[in-house]
Design an enzyme around this catalytic site. Sequence first.
Site, PDB file in Angstrom:
ATOM      1  N   ASP A 189     -12.840   4.911  10.487  1.00 11.45           N
ATOM      2  CA  ASP A 189     -13.649   4.501   8.775  1.00 11.45           C
ATOM      3  C   ASP A 189     -13.888   3.356   8.380  1.00 11.45           C
ATOM      4  O   ASP A 189     -13.735   2.459   7.220  1.00 11.45           O
ATOM      5  CB  ASP A 189     -12.224   4.501   7.503  1.00 11.45           C
ATOM      6  CG  ASP A 189     -12.939   5.493   6.393  1.00 11.45           C
ATOM      7  OD1 ASP A 189     -13.773   5.371   6.245  1.00 11.45           O
ATOM      8  OD2 ASP A 189     -11.832   5.074   5.288  1.00 11.45           O
ATOM      9  N   LYS A 207       1.085  -1.208  -0.168  1.00 13.55           N
ATOM     10  CA  LYS A 207       0.258  -0.287   0.252  1.00 13.55           C
ATOM     11  C   LYS A 207       0.989   1.388   0.314  1.00 13.55           C
ATOM     12  O   LYS A 207       2.178   1.267   0.707  1.00 13.55           O
ATOM     13  CB  LYS A 207      -0.529  -0.391   0.788  1.00 13.55           C
ATOM     14  CG  LYS A 207      -2.009   1.317   0.975  1.00 13.55           C
ATOM     15  CD  LYS A 207      -2.500   1.146   2.263  1.00 13.55           C
ATOM     16  CE  LYS A 207      -4.238   2.372   2.130  1.00 13.55           C
ATOM     17  NZ  LYS A 207      -4.583   2.328   3.658  1.00 13.55           N
TER      18      LYS A 207
HETATM   19  P1  ADP Z   1      -7.505   3.458   1.566  1.00 17.78           P
HETATM   20  O1  ADP Z   1      -7.143   4.336   2.605  1.00 17.78           O
HETATM   21  O2  ADP Z   1      -7.251   4.448  -0.578  1.00 17.78           O
HETATM   22  O3  ADP Z   1      -9.345   3.584   1.273  1.00 17.78           O
HETATM   23  P2  ADP Z   1      -7.102   0.889   1.703  1.00 17.78           P
HETATM   24  O4  ADP Z   1      -6.392   0.280   2.451  1.00 17.78           O
HETATM   25  O5  ADP Z   1      -9.204   0.687   1.921  1.00 17.78           O
HETATM   26  O6  ADP Z   1      -6.976   2.065   0.870  1.00 17.78           O
HETATM   27  O7  ADP Z   1      -7.105  -0.276   0.429  1.00 17.78           O
HETATM   28  C1  ADP Z   1      -8.097  -0.255  -0.735  1.00 17.78           C
HETATM   29  C2  ADP Z   1      -8.452  -1.596  -1.860  1.00 17.78           C
HETATM   30  O8  ADP Z   1      -7.155  -2.076  -1.833  1.00 17.78           O
HETATM   31  C3  ADP Z   1      -9.459  -1.712  -0.551  1.00 17.78           C
HETATM   32  O9  ADP Z   1     -10.703  -1.342  -0.983  1.00 17.78           O
HETATM   33  C4  ADP Z   1      -9.115  -3.367  -0.900  1.00 17.78           C
HETATM   34  O10 ADP Z   1      -9.943  -3.777  -2.083  1.00 17.78           O
HETATM   35  C5  ADP Z   1      -7.794  -3.974  -1.568  1.00 17.78           C
HETATM   36  N1  ADP Z   1      -6.511  -4.302  -0.344  1.00 17.78           N
HETATM   37  C6  ADP Z   1      -6.347  -2.954  -0.123  1.00 17.78           C
HETATM   38  N2  ADP Z   1      -5.697  -3.820   0.855  1.00 17.78           N
HETATM   39  C7  ADP Z   1      -5.204  -5.549   0.729  1.00 17.78           C
HETATM   40  C8  ADP Z   1      -4.757  -6.499   1.601  1.00 17.78           C
HETATM   41  N3  ADP Z   1      -4.217  -6.695   1.398  1.00 17.78           N
HETATM   42  N4  ADP Z   1      -5.154  -7.965   0.144  1.00 17.78           N
HETATM   43  C9  ADP Z   1      -6.444  -7.162  -0.604  1.00 17.78           C
HETATM   44  N5  ADP Z   1      -6.373  -6.094  -1.355  1.00 17.78           N
HETATM   45  C10 ADP Z   1      -6.365  -4.845  -0.013  1.00 17.78           C
HETATM   46 MG    MG Z   2     -10.052   1.610   1.845  1.00 15.18          MG
END
Ligand code: ADP
Ligand code: MG
Length: 394
Positions: free
Chosen positions: A227, A122
């Site tokens: 959130d 991320k």
């Molecule tokens: P943001 O803070 O930008 O909302 P998120 O952590 O919610 O970021 O991640 C955005 C999207 O990426 C999530 O809705 C999910 O679909 C995907 N995602 C995030 N982390 C993971 C993970 N560890 N494994 C699989 N998909 C992930």
């Molecule tokens: Mg998110």
Amino acid sequence: TMKLDVNVLRYLSKDEFRVLTAVEMGMRNHEIVPAELVDRIAGLKHGGTYKNLRTLLRHKLVHHDSSKYDGFRLTNMGYDFLAIKTFVIRGVIVGVGRQIGVGKESDIFEVVTEDGRTLAMKLHRLGRTSFRAVKSKRDYLRHRTSYNWLYLSRLAALKEFSFMKALEEHGFPVPSAVDCNRHCVLMSLVPGYPLVQVKQLQNPGVVFETIVGLIVRLAEHGLIHCDFNEFNIMIDDDEKVTMIDFPQMVSVSHRNAKMYFDRDVDCIFKFFEKRFNSSPNDDCDRLEESDSDSEDGRKPCFEAIAKKSGSLDKALAASGFTERNQDELEKFVFDKAHDDKTSSDDDNSVEESFCHESELTQEITTCVESHLEDSNGDYLTTSSCGPIMDDRSN
Ligand code: ADP
Ligand code: MG
């Protein structure tokens, strides 16, 4: 979506990385870093810095800016590459794959480890959305944005990483935290889909109960997600729940704790009512046992939980993410909570973000000022940017 051509990473030379790192160090106290300063930090002979800067420009890892004075700044991709390179040097990953998520303030990629496992990476991009309106209005900020965003994105990543680790250790269903560098967090890949994409569940009541139970258990540990919605809950084929996305979590002792807690709860209640079209407590033991049958009575009560909550929030302060970090970040990420939701199914999201603007602007200003106090150190002696990668790279 963002293009991340990691082949470039493979072909960049040691000196090119040295110059890229020098630009990053210069950005600790310059929004735009003059080429001479980059040259002094990099310390390459025979005009090497200038040649390498041209290569970095061509690959869009730095941006040439002459609007105020002549110089360079890191692009998102430049910053990404520094973090990715660090992971590669540490032996944590060997390659970057496809993009699997675009959050409002992040990009998520698959990455591959040496033993062939796939992880999620991320990349935090604080300020991508919430700042646009504010930015154009405040000269003050316009001068200060870039390096401040680097710093805030780094804080967000550090916070997410620290919380993920602590939550995992306490048995919460979260991704497993693997590593953290700059604005970037490595974690296990969660199987399944975000709840928002799930149209049908075998046992909606059980899933609902699990999710509400998580909110309650978090609060019992002293924390509120802030959130907690269908975008930040992953469901796999066995309907196992994993929660993600923690940069905005707060302590139950936060002044607005009750509001955040209730908002998280409401969000889940509303979603389940709307999507699964059933009263959430239909097949739910705990809720049937509760003595009230009023709408509010079905919902967990914040005051009762907070009274006897543990102190994971305090423990976290000792885990590398300091209380001061928390304050700084919070001033900034406050209004990020539930952005996902408002933007996707609510046309008023723009207006809504404007409502927060004056408060937000104030908070940002405070945040920027406190950061400025921090960054008066001499760029040549400071070491908190991480080492220039001369011995270990390539
Ligand atoms: P943001 O803070 O930008 O909302 P998120 O952590 O919610 O970021 O991640 C955005 C999207 O990426 C999530 O809705 C999910 O679909 C995907 N995602 C995030 N982390 C993971 C993970 N560890 N494994 C699989 N998909 C992930
Ligand atoms: Mg998110």
